[in-house]
Design a protein around this motif. Structure first.
Motif, PDB file in Angstrom:
ATOM      1  N   ALA A   9      37.450   5.226  38.885  1.00  0.00           N
ATOM      2  CA  ALA A   9      38.161   6.330  39.534  1.00  0.00           C
ATOM      3  C   ALA A   9      38.210   7.558  38.643  1.00  0.00           C
ATOM      4  O   ALA A   9      37.973   8.685  39.098  1.00  0.00           O
ATOM      5  CB  ALA A   9      39.576   5.884  39.902  1.00  0.00           C
ATOM      6  N   ARG A  70      47.838  10.194  39.651  1.00  0.00           N
ATOM      7  CA  ARG A  70      47.030  10.312  40.863  1.00  0.00           C
ATOM      8  C   ARG A  70      47.414  11.563  41.657  1.00  0.00           C
ATOM      9  O   ARG A  70      46.546  12.324  42.106  1.00  0.00           O
ATOM     10  CB  ARG A  70      47.197   9.075  41.743  1.00  0.00           C
ATOM     11  CG  ARG A  70      46.233   9.037  42.932  1.00  0.00           C
ATOM     12  CD  ARG A  70      46.618   7.975  43.944  1.00  0.00           C
ATOM     13  NE  ARG A  70      46.746   6.660  43.338  1.00  0.00           N
ATOM     14  CZ  ARG A  70      47.175   5.588  44.012  1.00  0.00           C
ATOM     15  NH1 ARG A  70      47.521   5.696  45.280  1.00  0.00           N
ATOM     16  NH2 ARG A  70      47.280   4.422  43.403  1.00  0.00           N
ATOM     17  N   SER A  71      48.692  11.791  41.815  1.00  0.00           N
ATOM     18  CA  SER A  71      49.154  12.964  42.579  1.00  0.00           C
ATOM     19  C   SER A  71      48.791  14.262  41.871  1.00  0.00           C
ATOM     20  O   SER A  71      48.411  15.246  42.505  1.00  0.00           O
ATOM     21  CB  SER A  71      50.664  12.889  42.785  1.00  0.00           C
ATOM     22  OG  SER A  71      51.026  11.733  43.511  1.00  0.00           O
ATOM     23  N   ASN A  73      46.211  14.837  39.973  1.00  0.00           N
ATOM     24  CA  ASN A  73      44.792  15.098  40.186  1.00  0.00           C
ATOM     25  C   ASN A  73      44.505  15.523  41.618  1.00  0.00           C
ATOM     26  O   ASN A  73      43.631  16.367  41.853  1.00  0.00           O
ATOM     27  CB  ASN A  73      43.977  13.856  39.824  1.00  0.00           C
ATOM     28  CG  ASN A  73      43.695  13.755  38.334  1.00  0.00           C
ATOM     29  OD1 ASN A  73      42.698  14.272  37.851  1.00  0.00           O
ATOM     30  ND2 ASN A  73      44.582  13.113  37.595  1.00  0.00           N
ATOM     31  N   ALA A 117      44.654  11.695  33.086  1.00  0.00           N
ATOM     32  CA  ALA A 117      44.185  10.467  33.724  1.00  0.00           C
ATOM     33  C   ALA A 117      43.349   9.638  32.758  1.00  0.00           C
ATOM     34  O   ALA A 117      43.483   8.411  32.679  1.00  0.00           O
ATOM     35  CB  ALA A 117      43.379  10.799  34.979  1.00  0.00           C
ATOM     36  N   ALA A 177      38.996   7.884  44.226  1.00  0.00           N
ATOM     37  CA  ALA A 177      40.098   8.170  43.305  1.00  0.00           C
ATOM     38  C   ALA A 177      41.371   7.385  43.593  1.00  0.00           C
ATOM     39  O   ALA A 177      42.353   7.503  42.853  1.00  0.00           O
ATOM     40  CB  ALA A 177      40.414   9.672  43.329  1.00  0.00           C
ATOM     41  N   ARG A 178      41.368   6.553  44.609  1.00  0.00           N
ATOM     42  CA  ARG A 178      42.575   5.816  44.958  1.00  0.00           C
ATOM     43  C   ARG A 178      43.075   4.896  43.838  1.00  0.00           C
ATOM     44  O   ARG A 178      44.292   4.734  43.673  1.00  0.00           O
ATOM     45  CB  ARG A 178      42.344   4.997  46.230  1.00  0.00           C
ATOM     46  CG  ARG A 178      42.277   5.848  47.486  1.00  0.00           C
ATOM     47  CD  ARG A 178      42.049   4.980  48.718  1.00  0.00           C
ATOM     48  NE  ARG A 178      43.166   4.056  48.923  1.00  0.00           N
ATOM     49  CZ  ARG A 178      44.277   4.373  49.559  1.00  0.00           C
ATOM     50  NH1 ARG A 178      44.448   5.599  50.029  1.00  0.00           N
ATOM     51  NH2 ARG A 178      45.228   3.483  49.724  1.00  0.00           N
ATOM     52  N   LEU A 180      43.298   5.452  40.733  1.00  0.00           N
ATOM     53  CA  LEU A 180      43.887   6.129  39.584  1.00  0.00           C
ATOM     54  C   LEU A 180      45.298   5.600  39.338  1.00  0.00           C
ATOM     55  O   LEU A 180      46.058   5.373  40.281  1.00  0.00           O
ATOM     56  CB  LEU A 180      43.946   7.636  39.804  1.00  0.00           C
ATOM     57  CG  LEU A 180      42.665   8.452  39.604  1.00  0.00           C
ATOM     58  CD1 LEU A 180      42.932   9.915  39.912  1.00  0.00           C
ATOM     59  CD2 LEU A 180      42.129   8.298  38.202  1.00  0.00           C
ATOM     60  N   ARG A 182      49.229   5.244  38.546  1.00  0.00           N
ATOM     61  CA  ARG A 182      50.432   6.040  38.805  1.00  0.00           C
ATOM     62  C   ARG A 182      51.298   5.995  37.553  1.00  0.00           C
ATOM     63  O   ARG A 182      52.407   5.459  37.555  1.00  0.00           O
ATOM     64  CB  ARG A 182      51.179   5.513  40.025  1.00  0.00           C
ATOM     65  CG  ARG A 182      50.417   5.717  41.330  1.00  0.00           C
ATOM     66  CD  ARG A 182      51.291   5.397  42.519  1.00  0.00           C
ATOM     67  NE  ARG A 182      50.613   5.669  43.784  1.00  0.00           N
ATOM     68  CZ  ARG A 182      50.587   6.861  44.378  1.00  0.00           C
ATOM     69  NH1 ARG A 182      51.178   7.888  43.818  1.00  0.00           N
ATOM     70  NH2 ARG A 182      49.964   7.021  45.527  1.00  0.00           N
TER      71      ARG A 182
END
Length: 386
Positions: A9, A70-71, A73, A117, A177-178, A180, A182
């Motif tokens: 990811a 994740r958010s 990015n 990340a 990318a899911r 990634l 948190r």
């Protein structure tokens, strides 16, 4: 060997960020001609990117203490893709400046987000991967250069190329990318929410600044130098491909090289190699020599920037996202200001001589490498400041 999904990811994020940013760069010569801009005027227009990045990076550092990786990015990539898709809409120099401010907002946000990340995945996996992440960034740069050059050669309108690419990248990242992480460590940190480079962060910040300034100069002006300076109309994208491709190749081995040589030697010798490459570009009288010089410069710079970001993320007393933001603010302003600086210098003394000035910037990096101190990060020698 099984490759972890978070690793896949994060390298996808690095790759597609670079692809989105670099795919329009080979079209700069035709955009410049269409708007009737000389080197200095184009340099002013390109200042939109560092202006946007400088405004965004401190905010991105603050957001890293509020959002998970994740958010963070997702926000940065959305800004970048919307901005690059709008580039063909700019029908005047002021309009292009405004669009490039938006591009700078996206790249500034992603400069923090994707490195945060990478550091989060390094921590989760317990091994160094940041240099390889930057290798995929370089692959993205080379792929973007090749794509933009091919589109230009085939007469594909920029108004078709950029929106279509943004849609395709968004679709890919929705899937890739899911995984990634948190990561919420930064939310719990006690350090400041905003940070400018402290004494400890200043050496890696300045190293990142000069390296990324040189990188931005090479990416944005290589096509113009090859076409207008050396008459290589058919090779306008070759400088971007050579530079980005060489960086990608070297970065696949960057972690092993820095582990064997140490952070200081990797930075110092890389800067010397890059300086020789840019000097070759400055002195070249033919396109093949200049292209080889761009490749040599890419090989030299490749291992330096990941070291700067890793050392920033390991600085005691600061959340990793905040310290990366502090160094990114300086480093990526160099990346985005490099094209403008090149435009002003090129107008005064010529574009070839301006690449000679970039070689001088790499000499400064070699000197600054002595200001780094070893610190263990994930089992590898890294550096903080004095």
């Amino acid at each position: 060997m099984r490759i972890e999904r978070p690793y896949l990811a994060v390298i996808a994020v690095f790759f597609f960020e670079a692809l989105a940013f670099s795919s329009w760069l080979p079209r700069l010569p035709e955009m410049r001609a269409a708007l009737g801009l000389d080197e200095a005027a184009l340099g002013v227009v390109l200042m939109g990117m560092p202006a946007g990045a400088l405004a965004m990076m401190p905010l991105a550092g603050w957001l890293s203490t509020r959002l998970d990786v994740r958010s963070l990015n997702a926000v940065g990539m959305a800004i970048l893709l919307l901005a690059t898709a709008a580039i063909p809409l700019a029908g005047s120099a002021p309009a292009l400046f405004a669009v490039l401010v938006a591009v700078g907002l996206g790249t500034g946000s992603m400069g923090v987000a994707m490195n945060a990340a990478g550091l989060a995945v390094e921590k989760a996996l317990g091994r160094s991967i940041l240099a390889r992440c930057h290798a995929f960034f370089s692959i993205g740069v080379a792929a973007g250069g090749a794509l933009g050059g091919l589109a230009a050669a085939q007469g594909v309108p920029l108004a078709v190329q950029m929106p279509a690419l943004s849609v395709a990248i968004a679709a890919c990242l929705l899937v890739l990318a899911r995984p990634l992480p948190r990561d919420r460590e930064a939310k719990e940190s006690e350090g400041p929410r905003f940070a400018l480079p402290t004494r400890a962060l200043l050496p890696p910040a300045l190293i990142a600044f000069f390296c990324l300034l040189s990188e931005g100069a090479a990416l944005d002006w290589s096509a113009i130098h090859l076409r207008d300076g050396l008459g290589a109309q058919a090779l306008v994208g070759a400088g971007v491909v050579a530079f980005g491709g060489a960086m990608a190749l070297a970065r696949f081995f960057g972690d092993a090289i820095s582990s064997r040589l140490g952070a200081v030697a990797t930075v110092a010798w890389g800067a010397v190699l890059a300086g020789c490459g840019f000097a070759s570009v400055a002195l070249a009288t033919s396109a093949p020599v200049a292209i080889a010089g761009f490749a040599l410069a890419g090989l030299g710079i490749a291992g330096i920037v990941p070291i700067a970001f890793r050392t920033a993320g390991a600085t005691p007393g600061l959340a990793p996202g905040v310290s990366v933001a502090a160094v990114s603010t300086i480093g990526y302003v160099g990346f985005l200001a490099g094209p403008s600086v090149m435009g002003f210098i090129g107008e005064l003394i010529g574009l070839a001589a301006a690449f000679g000035a970039v070689a001088g910037a790499m000499a400064v990096v070699a000197i600054l490498s002595a200001r780094l101190r070893v610190r263990e990060v994930g089992g590898q020698a890294s550096r903080t400041g004095p």
